[in-house]
Design a protein around this motif. Structure first.
Motif, PDB file in Angstrom:
ATOM      1  N   GLU A 287      12.653   5.968  -6.196  1.00 24.93           N
ATOM      2  CA  GLU A 287      11.576   6.585  -6.957  1.00 24.93           C
ATOM      3  C   GLU A 287      12.040   6.890  -8.365  1.00 24.93           C
ATOM      4  O   GLU A 287      13.104   7.467  -8.569  1.00 24.93           O
ATOM      5  CB  GLU A 287      11.122   7.884  -6.278  1.00 24.93           C
ATOM      6  CG  GLU A 287      10.407   7.673  -4.950  1.00 24.93           C
ATOM      7  CD  GLU A 287       9.082   6.979  -5.100  1.00 24.93           C
ATOM      8  OE1 GLU A 287       8.479   7.125  -6.187  1.00 24.93           O
ATOM      9  OE2 GLU A 287       8.644   6.289  -4.181  1.00 24.93           O
TER      10      GLU A 287
ATOM     11  N   GLY B 163       0.811  -1.208   0.000  1.00 20.09           N
ATOM     12  CA  GLY B 163       0.000   0.000   0.000  1.00 20.09           C
ATOM     13  C   GLY B 163       0.842   1.253   0.000  1.00 20.09           C
ATOM     14  O   GLY B 163       2.076   1.220   0.086  1.00 20.09           O
ATOM     15  N   ASP B 164       0.158   2.397  -0.080  1.00 20.71           N
ATOM     16  CA  ASP B 164       0.844   3.677  -0.081  1.00 20.71           C
ATOM     17  C   ASP B 164       1.137   4.168   1.334  1.00 20.71           C
ATOM     18  O   ASP B 164       1.997   5.027   1.529  1.00 20.71           O
ATOM     19  CB  ASP B 164       0.007   4.725  -0.825  1.00 20.71           C
ATOM     20  CG  ASP B 164      -0.148   4.401  -2.301  1.00 20.71           C
ATOM     21  OD1 ASP B 164       0.780   3.765  -2.850  1.00 20.71           O
ATOM     22  OD2 ASP B 164      -1.178   4.775  -2.889  1.00 20.71           O
ATOM     23  N   ASP B 165       0.408   3.662   2.317  1.00 23.26           N
ATOM     24  CA  ASP B 165       0.575   4.117   3.695  1.00 23.26           C
ATOM     25  C   ASP B 165       1.054   2.950   4.552  1.00 23.26           C
ATOM     26  O   ASP B 165       0.256   2.087   4.940  1.00 23.26           O
ATOM     27  CB  ASP B 165      -0.739   4.673   4.230  1.00 23.26           C
ATOM     28  CG  ASP B 165      -0.558   5.370   5.575  1.00 23.26           C
ATOM     29  OD1 ASP B 165       0.562   5.334   6.119  1.00 23.26           O
ATOM     30  OD2 ASP B 165      -1.544   5.937   6.087  1.00 23.26           O
TER      31      ASP B 165
END
Length: 215
Positions: A212, A137-139
């Protein structure tokens, strides 16, 4: 009857050339005309053929030049094949390390968070924690990262409820369960306690996470 005079201008002329000679000359003139037409057509055809050969010649020259350039590029690419293979291998190993170390964490901060809420006379005696899943997930604060039990003992009985509340308030703790708390007096005169605890994925180090914008 009155005769009408025929007007004449200049001296009278009489064509005494036979008709056959006139016809021959006309045929000769026509033949010469067709000869010139045929010769003109031949010249035009020769020019067209010469132009086609010239165009083909220059096209062949360009083709040879492009083929030579292609061969040179292929040679350069072949010389870089080992570098490309090395880069591909490095990328594969990096991806493998990223997947394999996705759940890597530093144990010292985790243990420090647990011992930080214990009373001064309480000792952490056991840790049985297992890492959770790979981050998806992103969190990371919402994903399970570390779950298990911790054991500690104290020389005197302690109120376990405030201790559990303190553990639940620790940063990174998703859940702390007091239902499995056990208390028993051991031969040394100390009391042992068992808690279940669950951390989120913020405890992961992310040291080997993919950069990233990278592959």
């Amino acid at each position: 009857m009155t005769a009408i005079p025929v007007p004449f201008s200049g001296a009278p002329r009489v064509n005494l050339m036979p008709r056959t000679e006139v016809a021959r000359r006309e045929r000769d003139q026509l033949v010469r005309l067709w000869v010139w037409i045929v010769l003109g057509a031949i010249v035009v055809a020769v020019l067209i053929i010469a132009g086609a050969f010239a165009f083909k010649f220059f096209a062949d020259q360009r083709l040879v030049a492009e083929q030579a350039r292609t061969t040179a590029l292929l040679t350069e690419i072949a010389s870089l094949s080992e570098v490309s293979q090395a880069l591909a291998t490095e990328s594969e190993l990096t991806d493998f390390r990223t997947d394999a170390m996705a759940t890597d964490l530093a144990w010292t901060p985790v243990i420090g968070k647990i011992t930080g809420i214990l009373p001064s006379d309480t000792t952490l005696t056991g840790v049985d924690l297992a890492v959770g899943g790979v981050p998806v997930g992103d969190d990371p604060a919402l994903e399970q990262g570390l779950v298990g039990t911790v054991t500690f003992d104290s020389p005197t009985p302690i109120d376990i409820v405030p201790l559990i509340r303190s553990l639940r308030g620790v940063e990174g703790v998703l859940y702390a369960d007091g239902q499995s708390v056990t208390s028993s007096q051991v031969s040394s005169g100390r009391y042992s306690y068992l808690l279940t605890v669950e951390f989120d994925q913020t405890v992961y180090s992310n040291e080997y996470a993919a950069e990233e914008g990278g592959e």
